[in-house]
Design a protein around this motif. Sequence first.
Motif, PDB file in Angstrom:
ATOM      1  N   LEU A  29       0.838  -1.193   0.000  1.00 56.70           N
ATOM      2  CA  LEU A  29       0.000   0.000   0.000  1.00 56.70           C
ATOM      3  C   LEU A  29       0.877   1.250   0.000  1.00 56.70           C
ATOM      4  N   GLN A  30       0.496   2.254  -0.746  1.00 57.65           N
ATOM      5  CA  GLN A  30       1.221   3.509  -0.782  1.00 57.65           C
ATOM      6  C   GLN A  30       0.432   4.558   0.009  1.00 57.65           C
ATOM      7  N   LEU A  31       0.970   4.942   1.165  1.00 59.75           N
ATOM      8  CA  LEU A  31       0.289   5.963   1.967  1.00 59.75           C
ATOM      9  C   LEU A  31       0.761   7.343   1.523  1.00 59.75           C
ATOM     10  N   PRO A  32      -0.151   8.238   1.121  1.00 53.42           N
ATOM     11  CA  PRO A  32       0.248   9.544   0.570  1.00 53.42           C
ATOM     12  C   PRO A  32       0.671  10.547   1.635  1.00 53.42           C
ATOM     13  N   LEU A  33       1.499  11.481   1.239  1.00 51.55           N
ATOM     14  CA  LEU A  33       1.808  12.687   2.008  1.00 51.55           C
ATOM     15  C   LEU A  33       2.528  12.432   3.329  1.00 51.55           C
ATOM     16  N   ILE A  34       3.126  11.261   3.513  1.00 51.75           N
ATOM     17  CA  ILE A  34       3.852  11.045   4.761  1.00 51.75           C
ATOM     18  C   ILE A  34       5.295  10.627   4.492  1.00 51.75           C
ATOM     19  N   SER A  35       5.726  10.751   3.264  1.00 54.44           N
ATOM     20  CA  SER A  35       7.124  10.597   2.882  1.00 54.44           C
ATOM     21  C   SER A  35       7.734   9.327   3.439  1.00 54.44           C
ATOM     22  N   ARG A  36       8.914   9.463   4.080  1.00 51.59           N
ATOM     23  CA  ARG A  36       9.668   8.323   4.569  1.00 51.59           C
ATOM     24  C   ARG A  36       8.928   7.557   5.667  1.00 51.59           C
ATOM     25  N   SER A  37       7.984   8.197   6.331  1.00 44.38           N
ATOM     26  CA  SER A  37       7.253   7.548   7.411  1.00 44.38           C
ATOM     27  C   SER A  37       6.253   6.512   6.914  1.00 44.38           C
ATOM     28  N   GLY A  38       5.954   6.521   5.618  1.00 41.45           N
ATOM     29  CA  GLY A  38       4.942   5.638   5.066  1.00 41.45           C
ATOM     30  C   GLY A  38       5.116   4.174   5.415  1.00 41.45           C
ATOM     31  N   PRO A  39       6.269   3.563   5.095  1.00 38.31           N
ATOM     32  CA  PRO A  39       6.450   2.143   5.401  1.00 38.31           C
ATOM     33  C   PRO A  39       6.353   1.828   6.891  1.00 38.31           C
ATOM     34  N   VAL A  40       6.819   2.753   7.737  1.00 39.94           N
ATOM     35  CA  VAL A  40       6.797   2.520   9.181  1.00 39.94           C
ATOM     36  C   VAL A  40       5.370   2.560   9.708  1.00 39.94           C
ATOM     37  N   ILE A  41       4.603   3.559   9.274  1.00 43.05           N
ATOM     38  CA  ILE A  41       3.208   3.652   9.697  1.00 43.05           C
ATOM     39  C   ILE A  41       2.425   2.449   9.185  1.00 43.05           C
ATOM     40  N   THR A  42       2.698   2.060   7.943  1.00 43.97           N
ATOM     41  CA  THR A  42       2.046   0.876   7.394  1.00 43.97           C
ATOM     42  C   THR A  42       2.373  -0.350   8.232  1.00 43.97           C
ATOM     43  N   ALA A  43       3.659  -0.512   8.606  1.00 46.04           N
ATOM     44  CA  ALA A  43       4.082  -1.668   9.409  1.00 46.04           C
ATOM     45  C   ALA A  43       3.382  -1.683  10.757  1.00 46.04           C
ATOM     46  N   ALA A  44       3.234  -0.511  11.388  1.00 50.61           N
ATOM     47  CA  ALA A  44       2.569  -0.437  12.686  1.00 50.61           C
ATOM     48  C   ALA A  44       1.097  -0.833  12.560  1.00 50.61           C
ATOM     49  N   ILE A  45       0.432  -0.328  11.526  1.00 52.46           N
ATOM     50  CA  ILE A  45      -0.984  -0.648  11.311  1.00 52.46           C
ATOM     51  C   ILE A  45      -1.148  -2.137  11.032  1.00 52.46           C
ATOM     52  N   VAL A  46      -0.277  -2.666  10.146  1.00 55.17           N
ATOM     53  CA  VAL A  46      -0.381  -4.077   9.778  1.00 55.17           C
ATOM     54  C   VAL A  46      -0.074  -4.979  10.970  1.00 55.17           C
ATOM     55  N   SER A  47       0.858  -4.555  11.843  1.00 52.29           N
ATOM     56  CA  SER A  47       1.172  -5.353  13.036  1.00 52.29           C
ATOM     57  C   SER A  47      -0.071  -5.537  13.903  1.00 52.29           C
TER      58      SER A  47
END
Length: 264
Positions: A29-47
């Motif tokens: 998933l590509q989270l918009p407007l959060i730059s480098r934080s995207g993969p980390v936020i995605t990982a936290a949500i998916v966890s």
Amino acid sequence: MISLNSSPNALFIVKVAILWSALGTFMHLQLPLISRSGPVITAAIVSIILLGVIWAFLRHENRSFSSAGLTPTLKWPVEFAAGVALGIAVVAIMGVIILGVTAVEVNGQVTSDWLKILATSFLVMSVLALFEEITFRSYAVFRLRESLGIRASIYITAIVFAFYHGLVLENLLGPGAWGLIYGWMVFKTGNIALATGFHVGLNWLQALFSQKLRYTEGVWDLQMGDASSALNVEQVGIGLQVIVLVVGVVLVERIARQKSFQND
């Protein structure tokens, strides 16, 4: 008590397929407007989502989180800290070897925010490591052990972990080799704390040397110097990963034999 010799069932295979398929879907998933934080936020949500899915699977099977190595205990902080320290030490030793036999040099970044970078990169690497350990070294590896034994469970999850990082054979020498050691740690301790800490330590020191710029800034970087060297970084890196692979196989085979002897 569940027999280690019980045959794998179709429902379990479907559950693991759902778990790993969800992982692949969410992490692309590509989270918009959060730059480098995207993969980390995605990982936290998916966890969080994955923990919910695992909880549902375990409840359906009348099991607890402890059967998947996920119930926190008082020893978790100690094991996590020990894992972090060990991971840092391993990467430091590998780094010293690379610096000693190649022309690579360390350069410090000009920044006044190094304390912020230290803290931020540790948090980022912790989230990413926890996410991957929940996915590969909790429900899946413990349930595979019950059906196929420790040896197969570690090798299977390590191979899937390798190709999760990209469908190239080289990843069997990188993430795949480390996956063997993570798996060994999980079965050595009965939970994911030590493996998660070790995973964090490995990635954190690499991040500080600007090797994880997709996720976080570094404090130092590595550059090729002017000195000549008979060995290049790629050759030395492959050699070190082969050593990691050999160590991982030895540890897995040793614990597999020990557990087999205890169950006889």
